[in-house]
Enzyme design. Structure first.
Site, PDB file in Angstrom:
ATOM      1  N   GLY A  46       0.813  -1.220   0.000  1.00 57.19           N
ATOM      2  CA  GLY A  46       0.000   0.000   0.000  1.00 57.19           C
ATOM      3  C   GLY A  46       0.843   1.265   0.000  1.00 57.19           C
ATOM      4  N   CYS A  47       1.890   1.255   0.784  1.00 52.40           N
ATOM      5  CA  CYS A  47       2.755   2.442   0.878  1.00 52.40           C
ATOM      6  C   CYS A  47       3.517   2.668  -0.418  1.00 52.40           C
ATOM      7  CB  CYS A  47       3.706   2.309   2.062  1.00 52.40           C
ATOM      8  SG  CYS A  47       2.815   2.253   3.641  1.00 52.40           S
TER       9      CYS A  47
END
Length: 156
Positions: A46-47
């Protein structure tokens, strides 16, 4: 511990923190719009998605007068590795003591896979040229966040 979240019009807390290639002091960027985005951990799916979305939108954001700064509890060494792996060209701040995240309300209780845990709350705070909060978004999704942010800021 959940710190108070910031809202539009609040004074953005000033800070100086280590980056992967030096240091960053918010007050040295007065006169510019600064997007501070808080993320849990470099090189996680996600990051990485979120960082690459910022990277891919950087020229449009810069043309509209916005500077992007990513902040996590990762070490400067891990941030340097993240920058290299993903071709990131914006500032990455290391906040292992969580001082910046706590000051901005981006650290606290959150749901993670159905459990309440304490950790980084994916958040974005836009600081205006006078050092005040222009926009504060908490519990944002990694995917689609930059598109939403650009829409809210009126950046094509």
């Amino acid at each position: 511990m959940t710190d108070t979240r910031l809202a539009q019009g609040d004074t953005a807390p000033d800070f100086t923190a280590t980056t992967d290639d030096g240091s960053f002091t918010l007050s040295e960027h007065r006169g510019k719009h600064v997007i501070l985005y808080f993320y849990p951990a470099a090189m996680t799916p996600g990051c990485t998605t979120q960082a690459c979305d910022f990277r891919d939108s950087l020229s449009a954001l810069a043309a509209a007068g916005y500077e992007v700064v990513g902040i996590s509890k990762d070490s400067p060494e891990k941030l340097a590795e993240f920058r290299e792996a993903e071709g990131l060209t914006f500032t990455l701040v290391s906040d292992p003591e969580l001082a910046v995240q706590q000051a901005y309300g981006a650290w606290g209780e959150k749901m993670n896979y159905g459990k309440v845990v304490e950790g980084s709350i994916r958040s974005t705070v836009v600081v205006d040229p006078d050092g005040d909060v222009e926009l504060a978004l908490y519990n944002v999704k990694a995917t689609g966040h930059v598109t939403r942010l650009r829409r809210e800021l009126g950046v094509d």
